[in-house]
Design a protein around this motif. Structure first.
Motif, short mmCIF file in Angstrom:
data_model
loop_
_atom_site.label_atom_id
_atom_site.label_comp_id
_atom_site.label_asym_id
_atom_site.label_seq_id
_atom_site.Cartn_x
_atom_site.Cartn_y
_atom_site.Cartn_z
N GLY A 210 0.91 -1.27 0.13
CA GLY A 210 -0.16 0.20 0.10
C GLY A 210 0.97 1.23 0.11
O GLY A 210 1.95 1.28 -0.25
N PHE A 211 0.23 2.09 0.60
CA PHE A 211 0.93 3.32 0.66
C PHE A 211 1.38 4.00 2.02
O PHE A 211 1.54 5.04 2.40
CB PHE A 211 0.26 4.86 0.19
CG PHE A 211 0.03 4.61 -1.61
CD1 PHE A 211 0.95 5.53 -2.15
CD2 PHE A 211 -0.82 3.88 -2.12
CE1 PHE A 211 0.82 5.62 -3.54
CE2 PHE A 211 -1.15 4.08 -3.74
CZ PHE A 211 -0.10 4.83 -4.30
N HIS A 212 1.54 3.25 2.90
CA HIS A 212 1.81 3.31 4.29
C HIS A 212 3.31 3.26 4.70
O HIS A 212 3.66 4.27 5.63
CB HIS A 212 1.31 1.98 5.28
CG HIS A 212 -0.17 2.00 5.12
ND1 HIS A 212 -1.22 3.08 4.98
CD2 HIS A 212 -0.85 0.83 4.78
CE1 HIS A 212 -2.13 2.67 4.98
NE2 HIS A 212 -2.20 1.22 4.61
N LEU A 237 -7.23 1.03 -4.60
CA LEU A 237 -5.99 2.17 -4.32
C LEU A 237 -6.44 3.30 -4.92
O LEU A 237 -5.72 4.32 -4.73
CB LEU A 237 -4.87 1.61 -5.03
CG LEU A 237 -3.87 0.50 -4.37
CD1 LEU A 237 -3.10 -0.10 -5.14
CD2 LEU A 237 -3.38 0.92 -3.04
N ASP A 240 -5.93 6.45 -2.48
CA ASP A 240 -4.61 6.67 -2.11
C ASP A 240 -3.77 7.05 -3.48
O ASP A 240 -2.77 8.04 -3.25
CB ASP A 240 -3.75 5.31 -1.74
CG ASP A 240 -4.25 4.93 -0.36
OD1 ASP A 240 -4.47 5.79 0.41
OD2 ASP A 240 -4.36 3.68 -0.06
N ARG A 243 -4.24 10.91 -3.55
CA ARG A 243 -3.66 11.54 -2.26
C ARG A 243 -2.11 11.78 -2.71
O ARG A 243 -1.40 12.67 -2.21
CB ARG A 243 -3.68 10.90 -1.11
CG ARG A 243 -5.16 11.20 -0.40
CD ARG A 243 -5.25 10.68 0.77
NE ARG A 243 -5.20 9.28 1.01
CZ ARG A 243 -6.24 8.50 1.13
NH1 ARG A 243 -7.53 9.12 1.20
NH2 ARG A 243 -6.21 7.31 1.36
N ASN A 244 -1.73 10.70 -3.44
CA ASN A 244 -0.05 10.59 -3.76
C ASN A 244 0.46 11.41 -5.14
O ASN A 244 1.51 11.28 -5.52
CB ASN A 244 0.33 9.32 -3.65
CG ASN A 244 0.61 8.95 -2.29
OD1 ASN A 244 1.54 9.32 -1.63
ND2 ASN A 244 -0.56 8.42 -1.76
#
Length: 291
Positions: A210-212, A237, A240, A243-244
């Motif tokens: 993920g993006f953690h 996803l 996310d 957001r990125n």
């Protein structure tokens, strides 16, 4: 330990789709899946699944069921093979791939590298993604367009596999690229390919789910995100990704069957992404989106 190879022969488009379904079905088991062109003129491609003896019955039944979804009369056969380097077997005879300016090849075809364009040497190891799959080649074509038109300053290759897309971006755009995968073997192989292509200065490989992982916040937001994974994870996803991705950035998605394209697109439209284009290649869709 001896293995059994369960295999079938089909036209390229059918073989590619069966290959993708087998990867999904046996992802948790870790059984190797390979695809090999047998005869270009006759459009014959062989799909193989390698399983240990104790898993043969269930695996063969599953492969027969998957094959019947696409072509009911396909013949599925099994043969016992010694303990082999199945990666070398799957890559044997693969020809170089041209996708836009990119020329993707193995070490055995270094002499064929063109004088112009961008050569990428890939030894897939235990992580596939040599450029021969329609999704990888589709991503390469869209990446070239995006880089030429938008000149991104940073990029993310999510689910990097062999690292071919990260290397392509780095070589073409000369920008930093974060290349991540959930599989540490894939990350290791991608790192080896990055070094092989003299791209270590620009490409940073990380094992991350993920993006953690803090690597994302450290390197992002990204002007370009490329994700060649599977339709269902891509849909999950979408928030996310939004957001990125930097304002005005581009998102390139693949690993999407043509039949899944509308569902994936809907998930991203719901996050205020705008559809720019869809590239169709061998039964697969590659989406270019902006937000």
């Amino acid at each position: 330990m001896n293995q059994t190879r369960i295999h079938l022969t089909a036209a390229r488009q059918t073989a590619e789709m069966i290959y993708a379904e087998l990867e999904r079905a046996f992802e948790d088991d870790g059984f190797p899946v390979a695809i090999l062109e047998l005869d270009e003129a006759r459009d014959l491609h062989e799909v193989s699944l390698y399983v240990p003896a104790e898993g043969l019955g269930d695996a063969e039944a599953t492969m027969r069921e998957i094959a019947s979804r696409f072509e009911p009369k396909l013949s599925v056969e099994a043969e016992e093979v010694p303990d082999i380097d199945w990666v070398a077997h799957s890559l044997e005879g693969l020809k170089p791939v041209r996708a836009g300016r990119f020329f993707v090849h193995g070490s055995h075809d270094r002499s064929l590298r063109p004088s112009s364009g961008i050569a990428i040497e890939i030894e897939a190891g235990l992580a596939f993604g040599t450029g021969h799959h329609g999704t990888t080649a589709g991503c390469l074509e869209v990446i070239e367009r995006v880089v030429r038109r938008e000149k991104p300053r940073s990029a993310l290759d999510l689910g990097t596999g062999s690292g071919v897309l990260a290397i392509a971006i780095a070589k073409l755009a000369q920008i930093p690229v974060l290349a991540t995968d959930i599989d540490p073997i894939a990350t290791r192989v991608a790192g080896e390919n990055v070094r092989l292509n003299n791209a270590s200065r620009l490409v940073h490989t990380v094992t991350a789910t993920g993006f953690h992982n803090p690597a994302f916040s450290a390197a992002g937001p990204f002007d370009l995100i490329v994700a060649n994974i599977l339709a269902r994870p891509l849909m999950k996803l979408a928030p996310d990704m939004a957001r990125n991705l930097s304002v005005g950035g581009s998102l390139v998605l693949s690993g999407i069957l043509d039949s899944q394209r509308d569902a994936v697109l809907a998930a991203y439209v719901g996050q205020r992404f705008r559809h720019v284009s869809t590239l169709h290649r061998e039964g697969w869709s590659t989406l270019h989106l902006k937000r």
